[in-house]
Design a protein around this motif. Sequence first.
Motif, PDB file in Angstrom:
ATOM      1  N   ARG A  49       9.638   4.314  -5.363  1.00 22.45           N
ATOM      2  CA  ARG A  49      10.442   5.444  -4.873  1.00 22.45           C
ATOM      3  C   ARG A  49      10.250   5.631  -3.371  1.00 22.45           C
ATOM      4  N   ARG A  50       9.005   5.483  -2.903  1.00 24.17           N
ATOM      5  CA  ARG A  50       8.748   5.622  -1.464  1.00 24.17           C
ATOM      6  C   ARG A  50       9.434   4.524  -0.669  1.00 24.17           C
ATOM      7  N   ALA A  51       9.571   3.349  -1.278  1.00 20.54           N
ATOM      8  CA  ALA A  51      10.236   2.222  -0.608  1.00 20.54           C
ATOM      9  C   ALA A  51      11.748   2.231  -0.839  1.00 20.54           C
ATOM     10  N   LEU A  52      12.233   3.225  -1.594  1.00 18.17           N
ATOM     11  CA  LEU A  52      13.662   3.355  -1.901  1.00 18.17           C
ATOM     12  C   LEU A  52      14.190   2.117  -2.632  1.00 18.17           C
ATOM     13  N   MET A  53      13.412   1.658  -3.626  1.00 10.93           N
ATOM     14  CA  MET A  53      13.771   0.478  -4.410  1.00 10.93           C
ATOM     15  C   MET A  53      13.550   0.764  -5.891  1.00 10.93           C
ATOM     16  N   SER A  54      14.106  -0.117  -6.720  1.00  8.88           N
ATOM     17  CA  SER A  54      13.784  -0.055  -8.143  1.00  8.88           C
ATOM     18  C   SER A  54      12.372  -0.619  -8.309  1.00  8.88           C
ATOM     19  N   SER A  55      11.737  -0.293  -9.405  1.00  9.65           N
ATOM     20  CA  SER A  55      10.372  -0.764  -9.648  1.00  9.65           C
ATOM     21  C   SER A  55      10.298  -2.284  -9.700  1.00  9.65           C
ATOM     22  N   ARG A  56      11.257  -2.910 -10.347  1.00  3.30           N
ATOM     23  CA  ARG A  56      11.247  -4.380 -10.445  1.00  3.30           C
ATOM     24  C   ARG A  56      11.452  -5.033  -9.092  1.00  3.30           C
ATOM     25  N   SER A  57      12.403  -4.514  -8.312  1.00  6.99           N
ATOM     26  CA  SER A  57      12.630  -5.088  -6.974  1.00  6.99           C
ATOM     27  C   SER A  57      11.407  -4.887  -6.089  1.00  6.99           C
ATOM     28  N   PHE A  58      10.806  -3.711  -6.180  1.00  7.17           N
ATOM     29  CA  PHE A  58       9.618  -3.436  -5.391  1.00  7.17           C
ATOM     30  C   PHE A  58       8.487  -4.389  -5.767  1.00  7.17           C
ATOM     31  N   ALA A  59       8.253  -4.568  -7.068  1.00  5.80           N
ATOM     32  CA  ALA A  59       7.171  -5.453  -7.519  1.00  5.80           C
ATOM     33  C   ALA A  59       7.392  -6.884  -7.035  1.00  5.80           C
ATOM     34  N   ARG A  60       8.636  -7.366  -7.097  1.00  7.68           N
ATOM     35  CA  ARG A  60       8.933  -8.724  -6.607  1.00  7.68           C
ATOM     36  C   ARG A  60       8.711  -8.831  -5.107  1.00  7.68           C
ATOM     37  N   ARG A  61       9.214  -7.854  -4.358  1.00  4.80           N
ATOM     38  CA  ARG A  61       9.062  -7.886  -2.896  1.00  4.80           C
ATOM     39  C   ARG A  61       7.595  -7.739  -2.500  1.00  4.80           C
ATOM     40  N   LYS A  63       4.940  -8.655  -4.253  1.00  2.00           N
ATOM     41  CA  LYS A  63       4.258  -9.926  -4.566  1.00  2.00           C
ATOM     42  C   LYS A  63       4.620 -10.990  -3.540  1.00  2.00           C
ATOM     43  N   ALA A  64       5.872 -11.059  -3.146  1.00  2.00           N
ATOM     44  CA  ALA A  64       6.299 -12.055  -2.159  1.00  2.00           C
ATOM     45  C   ALA A  64       5.675 -11.787  -0.789  1.00  2.00           C
ATOM     46  N   THR A  65       5.518 -10.538  -0.446  1.00  2.00           N
ATOM     47  CA  THR A  65       4.995 -10.176   0.875  1.00  2.00           C
ATOM     48  C   THR A  65       3.479 -10.239   0.942  1.00  2.00           C
ATOM     49  N   THR A  66       2.804  -9.725  -0.079  1.00  2.00           N
ATOM     50  CA  THR A  66       1.340  -9.619  -0.031  1.00  2.00           C
ATOM     51  C   THR A  66       0.618 -10.721  -0.802  1.00  2.00           C
ATOM     52  N   GLY A  67       1.320 -11.364  -1.733  1.00  2.00           N
ATOM     53  CA  GLY A  67       0.688 -12.397  -2.540  1.00  2.00           C
ATOM     54  C   GLY A  67      -0.066 -11.866  -3.739  1.00  2.00           C
ATOM     55  N   THR A  68       0.048 -10.582  -4.009  1.00  2.00           N
ATOM     56  CA  THR A  68      -0.644  -9.970  -5.141  1.00  2.00           C
ATOM     57  C   THR A  68       0.231  -8.885  -5.749  1.00  2.00           C
ATOM     58  N   THR A  69      -0.204  -8.346  -6.847  1.00  2.00           N
ATOM     59  CA  THR A  69       0.553  -7.272  -7.497  1.00  2.00           C
ATOM     60  C   THR A  69       0.168  -5.931  -6.882  1.00  2.00           C
ATOM     61  N   HIS A  71      -0.801  -3.253  -8.408  1.00  2.00           N
ATOM     62  CA  HIS A  71      -2.011  -2.762  -9.066  1.00  2.00           C
ATOM     63  C   HIS A  71      -3.260  -3.454  -8.507  1.00  2.00           C
ATOM     64  N   ALA A  72      -3.215  -4.765  -8.359  1.00  2.00           N
ATOM     65  CA  ALA A  72      -4.369  -5.500  -7.825  1.00  2.00           C
ATOM     66  C   ALA A  72      -4.650  -5.099  -6.378  1.00  2.00           C
ATOM     67  N   TRP A  73      -3.604  -4.885  -5.590  1.00  2.00           N
ATOM     68  CA  TRP A  73      -3.791  -4.476  -4.199  1.00  2.00           C
ATOM     69  C   TRP A  73      -4.442  -3.098  -4.141  1.00  2.00           C
ATOM     70  N   LEU A  74      -3.945  -2.178  -4.956  1.00  2.00           N
ATOM     71  CA  LEU A  74      -4.489  -0.819  -4.984  1.00  2.00           C
ATOM     72  C   LEU A  74      -5.945  -0.824  -5.444  1.00  2.00           C
ATOM     73  N   LEU A  75      -6.252  -1.612  -6.450  1.00  2.00           N
ATOM     74  CA  LEU A  75      -7.627  -1.733  -6.917  1.00  2.00           C
ATOM     75  C   LEU A  75      -8.530  -2.271  -5.804  1.00  2.00           C
ATOM     76  N   GLY A  76      -8.051  -3.273  -5.080  1.00  2.00           N
ATOM     77  CA  GLY A  76      -8.817  -3.822  -3.954  1.00  2.00           C
ATOM     78  C   GLY A  76      -9.058  -2.801  -2.859  1.00  2.00           C
TER      79      GLY A  76
END
Length: 167
Positions: A49-61, A63-69, A71-76
């Motif tokens: 919502r903060r990125a103004l995207m759907s959840s699926r589009s956000f998750a794909r973008r 992963k493509a940008t950071t190389g991780t999910t 959830h994994a990024w937030l945990l890190g």
Amino acid sequence: MVVPSHRDGGQAQFIDAPVPTCRDDLLGAVLDWAAAHLAEEISVDDLARRALMSSRSFARRFKATTGTTPHAWLLGQRLAAAEELLENSDASIEEIARLVGFGTAAGLREQFTRRRGVSPRAYRQTFRSAAASAAGTTPVQLDGHRPRAGGVRRDQALVEAGLGQPA
């Protein structure tokens, strides 16, 4: 060259792994917001919502940008903040868990031990004196802080102050 993954005596190797900077302006702003609000419950839907995207589009973008999910990024990020507070504060494990978003000490202990190979207490004992002597300063004192109703903003300011980020 082959290097053992563990030191003698059962001490795990600890290597600083800096998070790569995000070159995507919109995603970078969302990551900055999430890093500043670790104590809050954050879902992929919230980030999308903060990125103004759907959840699926956000998750794909993401992963493509950071190389991780997300959830994994937030945990890190939460584990890195916990490490920082363990090294530089007198806060209890329970308080650190709450301040970085694990909620309970048991949750922090489980994730910390799983990802770092040692308990938070052992990490603090190993790295606290080294961090304090290297910085030439005394550890940050959070002992006097106790949660109160509606105190999330104050908690957040203390976490940011303890991590050296703008408050």
